[in-house]
Design a protein around this motif. Sequence first.
Motif, short mmCIF file in Angstrom:
data_model
loop_
_atom_site.label_atom_id
_atom_site.label_comp_id
_atom_site.label_asym_id
_atom_site.label_seq_id
_atom_site.Cartn_x
_atom_site.Cartn_y
_atom_site.Cartn_z
N PHE A 18 115.12 43.69 68.63
CA PHE A 18 115.87 42.45 68.96
C PHE A 18 117.09 42.85 70.04
N ASP A 19 117.22 41.73 70.83
CA ASP A 19 118.13 41.81 71.86
C ASP A 19 119.19 40.42 71.36
N GLY A 20 120.20 40.82 70.82
CA GLY A 20 121.05 39.92 69.96
C GLY A 20 119.88 39.30 68.83
N GLU A 21 119.64 37.99 68.83
CA GLU A 21 118.76 37.43 67.49
C GLU A 21 117.45 37.12 68.70
N ARG A 22 117.27 37.61 69.63
CA ARG A 22 116.08 37.26 70.35
C ARG A 22 114.93 38.37 70.12
N LEU A 23 113.78 38.35 69.58
CA LEU A 23 112.70 39.33 69.53
C LEU A 23 112.06 39.87 70.94
N VAL A 24 112.34 40.96 71.16
CA VAL A 24 111.88 41.59 72.41
C VAL A 24 110.83 42.38 72.48
N GLY A 25 110.31 42.79 71.31
CA GLY A 25 109.39 44.04 70.98
C GLY A 25 109.07 44.15 69.70
N GLY A 26 107.78 44.76 69.37
CA GLY A 26 107.58 45.31 68.20
C GLY A 26 106.35 45.86 67.73
N LEU A 27 105.85 46.16 66.77
CA LEU A 27 104.75 46.67 66.32
C LEU A 27 104.41 46.32 64.99
N TYR A 28 103.09 46.23 64.42
CA TYR A 28 102.88 46.05 63.06
C TYR A 28 101.97 47.06 62.51
N GLY A 29 101.89 47.29 61.28
CA GLY A 29 100.58 47.96 60.63
C GLY A 29 100.70 48.08 59.17
N VAL A 30 99.85 48.90 58.54
CA VAL A 30 99.59 48.92 57.17
C VAL A 30 100.00 50.32 56.63
N ALA A 31 100.72 50.36 55.41
CA ALA A 31 101.17 51.44 54.66
C ALA A 31 100.19 51.83 53.53
N VAL A 32 99.45 52.79 53.54
CA VAL A 32 99.01 53.29 52.39
C VAL A 32 99.48 54.56 52.02
N HIS A 55 103.51 45.83 57.35
CA HIS A 55 105.16 45.81 57.72
C HIS A 55 105.10 45.58 59.17
N SER A 56 106.22 44.97 59.82
CA SER A 56 106.54 44.99 61.26
C SER A 56 107.76 45.60 61.30
N ILE A 57 107.70 46.48 62.63
CA ILE A 57 109.04 47.11 63.18
C ILE A 57 109.46 46.16 64.25
N GLU A 58 110.63 45.67 64.35
CA GLU A 58 111.19 44.57 65.28
C GLU A 58 112.15 44.93 66.21
N CYS A 102 121.60 50.60 76.23
CA CYS A 102 120.78 49.56 75.60
C CYS A 102 121.44 48.77 74.47
N PRO A 103 121.53 47.45 74.38
CA PRO A 103 122.30 46.90 73.15
C PRO A 103 121.21 46.47 72.12
N TRP A 104 119.98 46.49 72.13
CA TRP A 104 118.98 46.43 71.34
C TRP A 104 119.20 46.96 69.90
N THR A 105 118.71 46.18 68.71
CA THR A 105 118.48 46.83 67.33
C THR A 105 117.25 46.51 66.99
N VAL A 106 116.97 47.39 65.96
CA VAL A 106 115.75 47.53 65.50
C VAL A 106 115.67 47.08 63.85
N ARG A 107 114.99 46.23 63.57
CA ARG A 107 114.86 45.81 62.01
C ARG A 107 113.22 46.04 61.76
N ALA A 108 113.08 45.62 60.35
CA ALA A 108 111.67 45.68 59.54
C ALA A 108 111.60 44.57 58.99
N ASP A 109 110.61 44.03 58.96
CA ASP A 109 109.85 42.91 57.94
C ASP A 109 110.74 41.81 57.96
#
Length: 249
Positions: free
Chosen positions: A142-156, A137-140, A89-96
């Motif tokens: 990417f396929d190249g520079e195209r967002l293909v999935g993710g999640l969001y939530g709250v850190a306490v 925060h969001s966990i994102e 899989c060529p995807w990468t994961v980033r945050a925020d």
Amino acid sequence: MSILPIPRLRPDRPEDFPPPSRALDEPNGLLAWGGDLSPRRLLAAYRRGIFPWYSEGEPLLWWSPDPRLVFDTDGIHLSSRFRRELRRCPWTVRADTCFWEVIRSCAMAPRPGQDGTWITPEIQAAYAGLHRLGHAHSIEVFDGERLVGGLYGVAVGRLFCAESMFSGQSGASKVALAALGRILSGWSWPWIDAQVENPHLRFLGGRAIPRQDFLARLPALVDAGGRLGPWTAAVGAIPAASLTQAPAA
């Protein structure tokens, strides 16, 4: 006077909530209604194991279900078949880097058996406010520079309360969850709170625990030092293929 068999929250007391032990058995976990979605109230709720969940046209409802679904951050399960697919899989994961896009995509994602979304424009604006303050925060994925999935939530503190996830391509939300687990485990954060159990989350490694056990451990987690502000630099760009490997000791 309350129009529901649960307390109404006072607008002038944003940190006051009933004890979760008073939540209804049916519907499971319904605790209170009213109030607002101010950052102060939202953070006070999460610190007590409470979260908002309501649909368009309903009053603002607050919940603390029993049992509670949690993920051990080192216990996200990916099937052997999916791991084999990830190796190529060529995807990468980033945050925020694109919180708004993630929460809007979660709002638009179809949900089996649901008509519409609980992620209303009001919810989106509220959590975007928490994001600007460094709490949401969001966990994102990417396929190249195209967002293909993710999640969001709250850190306490050292607890991540996951709210929603989406897949624009098959498996992308699983990659986001696995990456989140890898990130938080590396920071010694033990749990992801997934709130309400369903078969899909159980398959991915979520486990249901009694609410009283969740609440007993909660103070130590939320009072621990967390990571306020964007996670972008700390997370970097994680290759999805690396999630098939055991984390470094």
